[in-house]
Design a protein around this motif. Sequence first.
Motif, short mmCIF file in Angstrom:
data_model
loop_
_atom_site.label_atom_id
_atom_site.label_comp_id
_atom_site.label_asym_id
_atom_site.label_seq_id
_atom_site.Cartn_x
_atom_site.Cartn_y
_atom_site.Cartn_z
N SER A 116 1.03 -1.37 -0.08
CA SER A 116 0.02 -0.23 -0.01
C SER A 116 0.75 1.28 -0.02
O SER A 116 0.57 2.36 -0.72
CB SER A 116 -0.96 -0.09 1.02
OG SER A 116 -0.19 -0.02 2.49
N PHE B 125 0.85 4.11 -2.72
CA PHE B 125 0.63 5.55 -2.20
C PHE B 125 1.90 6.36 -2.66
O PHE B 125 1.97 7.64 -3.26
CB PHE B 125 0.72 5.63 -0.75
CG PHE B 125 1.05 7.23 -0.35
CD1 PHE B 125 -0.21 7.91 -0.53
CD2 PHE B 125 2.07 7.53 0.41
CE1 PHE B 125 -0.20 9.22 -0.08
CE2 PHE B 125 1.96 8.96 1.00
CZ PHE B 125 0.95 9.74 0.65
N PHE C 143 1.90 9.64 -5.00
CA PHE C 143 2.17 10.94 -4.59
C PHE C 143 3.21 11.49 -5.52
O PHE C 143 3.22 12.91 -5.77
CB PHE C 143 2.63 10.56 -3.31
CG PHE C 143 3.45 11.67 -2.74
CD1 PHE C 143 2.75 12.92 -2.26
CD2 PHE C 143 4.84 11.88 -2.49
CE1 PHE C 143 3.56 14.04 -1.64
CE2 PHE C 143 5.47 12.78 -1.97
CZ PHE C 143 4.79 14.00 -1.44
N LEU D 68 -4.48 8.44 1.80
CA LEU D 68 -4.34 7.94 0.42
C LEU D 68 -5.77 8.27 -0.35
O LEU D 68 -5.46 8.74 -1.68
CB LEU D 68 -4.31 6.42 0.38
CG LEU D 68 -4.25 5.74 -1.03
CD1 LEU D 68 -3.21 6.38 -2.00
CD2 LEU D 68 -4.00 4.31 -0.84
N THR E 14 -5.43 11.94 -1.35
CA THR E 14 -4.51 12.00 -2.62
C THR E 14 -5.01 11.49 -3.77
O THR E 14 -4.79 11.89 -5.04
CB THR E 14 -3.10 11.22 -2.26
OG1 THR E 14 -2.56 11.60 -0.75
CG2 THR E 14 -2.13 11.31 -3.11
N GLY E 15 -5.99 10.49 -3.75
CA GLY E 15 -6.38 10.09 -4.95
C GLY E 15 -7.51 10.79 -5.63
O GLY E 15 -7.37 11.20 -6.77
N GLU F 70 -1.16 14.03 2.11
CA GLU F 70 0.26 13.65 2.53
C GLU F 70 0.62 13.98 3.86
O GLU F 70 1.23 13.23 4.66
CB GLU F 70 1.23 14.83 1.50
CG GLU F 70 2.70 14.76 1.93
CD GLU F 70 3.31 15.87 1.40
OE1 GLU F 70 4.61 16.02 1.65
OE2 GLU F 70 2.51 16.82 0.68
N ALA G 158 -0.67 10.95 5.87
CA ALA G 158 -0.50 9.66 5.32
C ALA G 158 1.09 9.55 6.12
O ALA G 158 1.40 8.11 6.56
CB ALA G 158 -0.42 9.36 3.83
N SER H 47 2.04 6.62 8.84
CA SER H 47 2.62 5.62 8.20
C SER H 47 3.77 5.11 8.97
O SER H 47 4.35 3.77 9.25
CB SER H 47 2.82 5.45 6.80
OG SER H 47 3.84 6.43 6.50
N SER I 33 -4.95 4.38 -6.87
CA SER I 33 -5.29 4.71 -5.50
C SER I 33 -6.35 3.72 -4.91
O SER I 33 -6.04 3.70 -3.70
CB SER I 33 -5.79 6.30 -5.50
OG SER I 33 -4.83 7.06 -6.08
N GLY J 279 -4.54 0.87 -3.90
CA GLY J 279 -4.08 1.04 -2.54
C GLY J 279 -4.96 1.14 -1.39
O GLY J 279 -4.73 0.39 -0.11
N LEU J 280 -6.19 1.76 -1.60
CA LEU J 280 -6.99 1.63 -0.54
C LEU J 280 -7.66 0.33 -0.06
O LEU J 280 -7.87 0.03 0.93
CB LEU J 280 -8.20 2.44 -1.04
CG LEU J 280 -7.97 4.03 -1.16
CD1 LEU J 280 -9.29 4.78 -1.55
CD2 LEU J 280 -7.72 4.90 0.39
#
Length: 403
Positions: A223, A227, A231, A290, A293-294, A320, A323, A327, A382, A385-386
């Motif tokens: 993931s 991201f 990004f 995320l 960002t998507g 950003e 995340a 993270s 994205s 990733g989610l």
Amino acid sequence: MKKLYTNYVNTFKGLSKEVWWLSLITLINRAGTMVIPFLSLYLTKSLDFTLKDVGWIMTCFGLGSVVGSWLGGKLTDKIGFYKVMKISLFLTGVLFIALQFVTTFVGFCLGIFLVMLVADTFRPAMFVALSAYSKPENKTRSVTLIRLAINLGFSAGPAVGGLIITSLGYSGLFWVDGVTCILATILLVIVLNPKKAKTLDEVKNENPISIFSDKAFWVFFISMFIFGFVFLQYFSTMPLYYKDAHHLSELEIGLIMGMNGFLIFLLEMPLIKWLEESKYSKERLMFVGLLLTGISFLVLNLTGWVGVLIVGMLFMTIGEMIAFPFSNAFVMERAKRGNQGEYMAYYSIAFSAAHIFGHNSGMQMVDILGFDNTWWIITVLSLVGLFFLSVLIRVTKKEKLKV
């Protein structure tokens, strides 16, 4: 206004002095790597390399970063974060100074690979140091402070770099880069002597589990790679979109990109403190980061209005800001069950790998499919990733129930 200022200052309270010193060292180090933003210009203008050559050199740049992150994690677990940081900073300074004397294509490929290999051994070691010098409840804010230092360094570096090129030429840039790394080493030795520094959360796991048996971490790794891929489009394909599709000038592009750094500097620490107090899990907050960002890519295809570029940048910046710190904090917490350096190394590798594939793939998609179709693909990516983050939420929830 006074209350607002007081509340803002209070968000920085409680962090150890070692974390502040680490942030200053990071600021000097990141401001010092001012060669990087001008690398493609230097290679094409001064060394007469083709764009194809530059592409291969940037691939070597990314590969050096991956190997350096991995090696940094291994060395940190073997000899400790302090020695790795000290050796990495000093040798990076020496190698930056030496790189200006390399003029052949093969030589520069090897040279930039070696520079990034040595430079990025610093990252896992720095994150382990950050964990050691932070109280458990302050780790996310400590990471945020380091991010502020990195953002300030990246903002100041190119501006200073431009002045140095104008007055001293590109050779001056390599000299200043090298000297600032060596100065950061001297500061590290003076202020972060491990015998004097106060360790607040030292983790020594006598029976560490292998990172390769930690299934939740590898769901997280995938993931984070996705991201990072999404990004990083903001630093390669997006400036081209601003110029070619919306006909913005370099000044206007600079202002929109600069807005990102300014908002992070102004809002990230208060936002992180508020989110920490909200009691949402780190996994859910990464999901939100995320998602935003998507959405920043999705909105670009909804209207041709030029103001949507600012809306998109706002979505990405907030995503950003959420995340990255959470993270990082997730990995620091997870690393207690294994070798800390190894965990922090693979976290760095997720983004280093995104550098290798993200820039090049984005450029190829724009060239073949155009901007609109590329943004649709990035939006779908994205969502993938989610999906992985939703799996991570379920897995970690089951882990907590077993405890």
